[in-house]
Design a protein around this motif. Structure first.
Motif, mmCIF file in Angstrom:
data_model
loop_
_atom_site.group_PDB
_atom_site.id
_atom_site.type_symbol
_atom_site.label_atom_id
_atom_site.label_comp_id
_atom_site.label_asym_id
_atom_site.label_seq_id
_atom_site.Cartn_x
_atom_site.Cartn_y
_atom_site.Cartn_z
ATOM 1 N N ILE A 54 0.753 -1.200 -0.067
ATOM 2 C CA ILE A 54 -0.179 -0.038 -0.090
ATOM 3 C C ILE A 54 1.099 1.291 -0.163
ATOM 4 C CG2 ILE A 54 -1.750 1.127 1.212
ATOM 5 C CD1 ILE A 54 -2.744 -1.283 0.126
ATOM 6 N N ALA A 55 1.866 1.382 0.549
ATOM 7 C CA ALA A 55 2.858 2.315 0.580
ATOM 8 C C ALA A 55 3.619 2.569 -0.371
ATOM 9 C CB ALA A 55 3.956 2.158 1.925
ATOM 10 N N GLY A 56 3.625 1.401 -1.434
ATOM 11 C CA GLY A 56 4.373 1.878 -2.891
ATOM 12 C C GLY A 56 5.582 1.141 -2.766
ATOM 13 N N THR A 57 5.999 0.210 -1.694
ATOM 14 C CA THR A 57 7.275 -0.551 -1.750
ATOM 15 C C THR A 57 7.211 -1.670 -2.659
ATOM 16 O OG1 THR A 57 7.765 0.257 0.474
ATOM 17 C CG2 THR A 57 8.965 -1.664 -0.547
ATOM 18 N N VAL A 58 7.872 -2.121 -3.515
ATOM 19 C CA VAL A 58 7.911 -2.990 -4.638
ATOM 20 C C VAL A 58 8.880 -4.033 -4.280
ATOM 21 C CG1 VAL A 58 8.037 -3.884 -6.865
ATOM 22 C CG2 VAL A 58 6.936 -1.434 -6.557
ATOM 23 N N ALA A 59 8.850 -5.266 -4.212
ATOM 24 C CA ALA A 59 9.550 -6.642 -3.848
ATOM 25 C C ALA A 59 9.488 -7.624 -4.942
ATOM 26 C CB ALA A 59 9.411 -7.015 -2.282
ATOM 27 N N GLU A 60 10.499 -8.112 -5.316
ATOM 28 C CA GLU A 60 10.523 -9.258 -5.966
ATOM 29 C C GLU A 60 10.500 -10.625 -5.373
ATOM 30 O OE1 GLU A 60 13.398 -11.670 -8.683
ATOM 31 O OE2 GLU A 60 12.755 -9.921 -10.050
ATOM 32 N N VAL A 61 9.538 -11.469 -5.318
ATOM 33 C CA VAL A 61 9.345 -12.547 -4.282
ATOM 34 C C VAL A 61 9.636 -13.862 -4.850
ATOM 35 C CG1 VAL A 61 7.656 -10.955 -2.736
ATOM 36 C CG2 VAL A 61 6.931 -12.641 -4.444
ATOM 37 N N MET A 62 9.922 -14.043 -5.988
ATOM 38 C CA MET A 62 10.277 -15.376 -6.546
ATOM 39 C C MET A 62 10.711 -15.275 -8.198
ATOM 40 S SD MET A 62 7.566 -18.546 -7.786
ATOM 41 C CE MET A 62 7.703 -17.589 -9.420
ATOM 42 N N ARG A 63 11.686 -15.943 -8.372
ATOM 43 C CA ARG A 63 11.960 -16.543 -9.652
ATOM 44 C C ARG A 63 12.026 -17.850 -9.965
ATOM 45 N NH1 ARG A 63 15.728 -12.325 -13.038
ATOM 46 N NH2 ARG A 63 15.279 -10.533 -11.812
ATOM 47 N N ALA A 64 11.611 -18.216 -11.257
ATOM 48 C CA ALA A 64 11.299 -19.717 -11.385
ATOM 49 C C ALA A 64 11.410 -19.826 -12.991
ATOM 50 C CB ALA A 64 10.158 -20.182 -11.055
ATOM 51 N N THR A 65 11.540 -20.894 -13.522
ATOM 52 C CA THR A 65 11.568 -21.278 -14.778
ATOM 53 C C THR A 65 10.552 -22.613 -14.963
ATOM 54 O OG1 THR A 65 13.471 -23.034 -14.591
ATOM 55 C CG2 THR A 65 14.083 -20.830 -15.097
ATOM 56 N N ALA A 66 10.106 -22.800 -16.125
ATOM 57 C CA ALA A 66 9.319 -23.677 -16.736
ATOM 58 C C ALA A 66 9.655 -23.766 -18.201
ATOM 59 C CB ALA A 66 7.934 -23.322 -16.162
ATOM 60 N N GLU A 67 9.030 -25.113 -18.617
ATOM 61 C CA GLU A 67 9.048 -25.457 -19.960
ATOM 62 C C GLU A 67 7.682 -25.444 -20.738
ATOM 63 O OE1 GLU A 67 10.989 -29.224 -19.959
ATOM 64 O OE2 GLU A 67 13.008 -28.034 -19.663
ATOM 65 N N GLY A 68 6.916 -24.554 -20.281
ATOM 66 C CA GLY A 68 5.643 -24.283 -20.919
ATOM 67 C C GLY A 68 4.414 -24.809 -19.901
ATOM 68 N N ILE A 69 3.370 -25.100 -20.313
ATOM 69 C CA ILE A 69 2.039 -25.307 -19.535
ATOM 70 C C ILE A 69 1.282 -26.606 -20.069
ATOM 71 C CG2 ILE A 69 0.772 -23.601 -20.178
ATOM 72 C CD1 ILE A 69 -0.188 -23.191 -17.379
ATOM 73 N N ASP A 70 0.778 -27.401 -19.395
ATOM 74 C CA ASP A 70 -0.282 -28.384 -19.659
ATOM 75 C C ASP A 70 -1.690 -27.561 -19.829
ATOM 76 O OD1 ASP A 70 -2.376 -30.050 -19.659
ATOM 77 O OD2 ASP A 70 -1.034 -31.682 -18.832
ATOM 78 N N THR A 71 -2.190 -27.366 -20.890
ATOM 79 C CA THR A 71 -3.388 -26.405 -20.920
ATOM 80 C C THR A 71 -4.674 -27.208 -20.405
ATOM 81 O OG1 THR A 71 -3.830 -27.053 -23.182
ATOM 82 C CG2 THR A 71 -2.693 -24.879 -22.560
ATOM 83 N N GLY A 72 -4.500 -28.659 -20.134
ATOM 84 C CA GLY A 72 -5.398 -29.459 -19.573
ATOM 85 C C GLY A 72 -6.234 -28.947 -18.288
ATOM 86 N N ASP A 73 -4.833 -29.171 -17.369
ATOM 87 C CA ASP A 73 -4.962 -28.921 -16.025
ATOM 88 C C ASP A 73 -4.078 -27.930 -15.526
ATOM 89 O OD1 ASP A 73 -2.260 -29.787 -15.769
ATOM 90 O OD2 ASP A 73 -2.757 -31.741 -14.927
ATOM 91 N N MET A 74 -3.636 -26.900 -16.489
ATOM 92 C CA MET A 74 -2.993 -25.968 -15.882
ATOM 93 C C MET A 74 -1.612 -26.067 -15.108
ATOM 94 S SD MET A 74 -4.359 -23.503 -17.901
ATOM 95 C CE MET A 74 -3.900 -21.907 -17.314
ATOM 96 N N HIS A 75 -1.044 -27.360 -15.039
ATOM 97 C CA HIS A 75 0.224 -27.341 -14.398
ATOM 98 C C HIS A 75 1.264 -26.868 -15.517
ATOM 99 C CE1 HIS A 75 -1.743 -30.147 -11.617
ATOM 100 N NE2 HIS A 75 -0.910 -30.149 -10.881
ATOM 101 N N LEU A 76 2.255 -26.211 -14.758
ATOM 102 C CA LEU A 76 3.402 -25.665 -15.331
ATOM 103 C C LEU A 76 4.428 -26.867 -15.466
ATOM 104 C CD1 LEU A 76 3.333 -22.336 -13.578
ATOM 105 C CD2 LEU A 76 3.764 -22.521 -16.121
ATOM 106 N N LEU A 77 5.159 -27.042 -16.732
ATOM 107 C CA LEU A 77 5.897 -28.143 -16.941
ATOM 108 C C LEU A 77 7.302 -27.935 -16.624
ATOM 109 C CD1 LEU A 77 4.539 -28.879 -20.677
ATOM 110 C CD2 LEU A 77 3.880 -29.737 -18.487
#
Length: 284
Positions: A161-184
């Motif tokens: 709310i005060a305008g502070t920005v934090a990056e909280v995660m980085r990750a990689t994936a090889e696409g997504i299964d569009t049936g159940d939306m799990h990242l690959l």
């Protein structure tokens, strides 16, 4: 293939046109010429009238990724065609300011609002899981799920709310299964491990679909019908707070207060503190 024709093949084109599952490792399109030769997917986007879009952005420019937008151009909405010329239509994507020397594309953005507008926005049903919603902007609620098809690197960002920005995660994936939306093949690169596990690497849940990993049922159903990737419900929520919400008129994005303070974000005095926005970005 008929003489003189050309076929464009890419992960995004396959998924959007055919409904098939993204193929792990297919992160670049290729062009099959009439003579059978293959060409690279291209690195920068041409434009109308032969203009050089690599040097200057204009209304006629189409890019294959946000990283191809010229450095001199401002952040904003650009036309992207991640798989190159072919069956997939161009999409409008918000490309942010460069981070680590590259621009990232906005996958989703949940924005707090005292009129309760955030919460119904995120009640996305299973049939709409690949449909874009909202306005591509850091000031509006937005969902551009087709970017999960092209995306290979991700980062989650929270503004309090005060305008502070934090990056909280980085990750990689090889696409997504569009049936159940799990990242690959999700892999954590940086940031909080349980945020990665609960909000990225686990199942996806909507009011009418359950693929999360919570033992006692559908997280979206348990928490105001909000659709997102869920693990154990939840480090952050795109459209509701926990089971004892404070009177905040349906504000929307909330973060577990111990997690929020560990990221250097403000605390509103509740168990799940309100934040101004939660954003997910990707690049490829």
């Amino acid at each position: 293939m008929t003489s003189g024709s050309a076929t464009w093949v890419g992960a995004a084109a396959c998924l959007l046109a055919c409904g098939c599952t993204a193929l792990a490792g297919l992160d670049r399109p290729y062009h099959l010429e009439a003579d059978g030769g293959a060409g690279g997917g291209g690195g920068g986007g041409g434009g109308a009238g032969g203009q050089d879009c690599a040097e200057e952005a204009s209304a006629g420019c189409v890019y294959d990724r946000c990283g191809a937008v010229p450095e001199s151009a401002p952040s904003g909405v650009y036309a992207l065609d991640p798989d190159g010329p072919g069956p997939q239509e161009q999409i409008e994507v918000y490309c942010g300011e460069p981070v680590d020397g590259d621009r990232w594309a906005l996958v989703y953005n949940s924005v707090g609002s005292t009129d309760g507008a955030t919460l119904p926005f995120w009640k996305i049903l299973y049939a709409d899981r690949l449909a874009a919603k909202g306005t591509p902007s850091l000031d509006d609620n937005h969902y551009q799920p087709s970017l999960y098809i092209a995306g290979r690197e991700y980062r989650d960002e929270i503004e309090d709310i005060a305008g502070t920005v934090a990056e909280v995660m980085r990750a990689t994936a090889e696409g997504i299964d569009t049936g159940d939306m799990h990242l690959l093949t999700p892999i954590r690169v940086g940031g909080d491990d349980h945020l990665f596990s609960w909000q990225f690497a686990t199942g996806w849940s909507s009011p009418d679909f359950d693929s999360d990993t919570k033992d006692d049922g559908n997280c979206a159903g348990a928490y105001a019908g909000v659709t997102q990737h869920y693990g154990h419900c939840f480090v952050y929520n795109l459209g509701a707070d926990d089971d004892d919400p404070i009177e905040d008129e349906g504000w929307g994005p909330h973060v577990s207060t111990p997690d929020a303070t560990s990221y250097g974000l403000s605390d509103d005095g509740s168990g799940y503190t309100r934040v101004q926005r939660i954003s997910r970005w990707t690049r490829w």
